[in-house]
Design an enzyme around this catalytic site. Structure first.
Site, PDB file in Angstrom:
ATOM      1  N   ASP A   1     -31.832  38.760  75.323  1.00  0.00           N
ATOM      2  CA  ASP A   1     -32.783  37.909  75.668  1.00  0.00           C
ATOM      3  C   ASP A   1     -33.704  38.665  76.825  1.00  0.00           C
ATOM      4  O   ASP A   1     -33.447  39.155  77.776  1.00  0.00           O
ATOM      5  CB  ASP A   1     -32.131  36.647  76.709  1.00  0.00           C
ATOM      6  CG  ASP A   1     -31.200  35.805  75.965  1.00  0.00           C
ATOM      7  OD1 ASP A   1     -31.526  35.682  74.580  1.00  0.00           O
ATOM      8  OD2 ASP A   1     -30.493  35.214  76.459  1.00  0.00           O
TER       9      ASP A   1
ATOM     10  N   ASP B   1     -30.735  25.737  68.835  1.00  0.00           N
ATOM     11  CA  ASP B   1     -30.045  25.454  70.268  1.00  0.00           C
ATOM     12  C   ASP B   1     -29.662  24.371  70.277  1.00  0.00           C
ATOM     13  O   ASP B   1     -30.206  23.151  70.342  1.00  0.00           O
ATOM     14  CB  ASP B   1     -31.173  25.732  71.335  1.00  0.00           C
ATOM     15  CG  ASP B   1     -31.740  27.056  71.618  1.00  0.00           C
ATOM     16  OD1 ASP B   1     -30.944  27.854  71.219  1.00  0.00           O
ATOM     17  OD2 ASP B   1     -32.695  27.429  71.712  1.00  0.00           O
TER      18      ASP B   1
END
Length: 265
Positions: A11, A130
């Protein structure tokens, strides 16, 4: 039987690797290129990296980071964050990405996955989801979130993965927000439900904390690949250690060839 894949995830925020819990409270986890090179040397099957604030901030991805990584590693790269249209996908692929992961943009433009698969081929188009377990009117609902987990969409996860499959996505990355960064284990129920519903590879994401967690999601959870971050970034396990454990437990994986064997070939 196809080998299961072990995929570290980077990330990226402001040019650095970060890791949070349930998408927030991020801490620094190192330099992007250095992390990528380390995982390449350890025998990772792929590397996924997301520019986690690009969509939220309405900007494109850091292409210089992608180009730098693609020049230093040999494993396939999947990139996401800030993808808005076909031109963005083309630029990513031309900058060194092997696959492009599309999340928020697929919700904003429901035709994007289909158009991208037709233009570039299903093999390089990944639908990233997500997913969040929420309670609505006293009942649990599996909801798709976008913008780095900040915005609920009201879209049902199962309906969304069916559409992605039908539109030509070549792979699905299922990141369960409730488990993300907790190191408490993957969401086996949701992962298995998604894997059962589609005939394309499902990459499980969110919650890896132990070797047993990874084994469980690749067997009970029916995932084709396990994506993890915290356990690798902070030195809890190496890719090689994970693969050795899986191999010892009957899971097919691609093991590294010792240098001595390569020299003798």
């Amino acid at each position: 039987m196809l080998a299961k894949r072990i995929i570290p995830c980077l990330d990226v925020d402001k040019g650095r690797v970060v890791k949070g819990v349930r998408f927030f409270d991020h801490i620094d986890a190192g330099d992007v290129a250095q992390c990528a090179q380390r995982y390449d040397e350890q025998g990772a099957d792929e590397l996924v990296f997301y520019d986690i604030t690009a969509s939220h901030e309405g900007r494109g991805m850091f292409l210089d980071i992608l180009r730098n990584c693609s020049e230093r590693v040999f494993m396939p790269l999947t990139v996401g964050g800030g993808i808005r249209n076909l031109d963005d996908i083309r630029v990513m692929l031309n900058s060194g990405a092997d696959k492009v992961s599309i999340n928020s943009a697929a919700v904003m433009n429901p035709n994007l996955i289909r158009e991208a698969a037709l233009r570039f081929g299903s093999q390089c188009i990944v639908l990233a989801i997500d997913a969040n377990r929420v309670i609505r009117d006293g009942l649990e609902f599996w909801e798709v979130y976008i913008n780095g987990g900040r915005k609920p969409t009201g879209i049902d996860v199962m309906n969304w993965i069916r559409k992605g499959r039908d539109d030509g996505a070549g792979e699905i990355v299922l990141n369960v927000m409730n488990a993300d960064g907790t190191k408490a284990g993957y969401d086996l129920e949701m992962t298995a439900a998604v894997a059962h519903e589609v005939n394309i590879p499902v990459v499980a994401s969110g919650g890896a904390g132990t070797l047993e967690d990874i084994l469980a999601v690749l067997t009970t959870g029916k995932a084709e690949a396990a994506l993890a971050a915290s356990i690798f970034h902070f030195g809890q396990y190496t890719i090689e250690r994970v693969k050795t454990y899986l191999h010892e437990n009957g899971v097919p994986v691609r093991l590294m060839t010792p240098a001595s064997n390569i020299a003798a070939m």
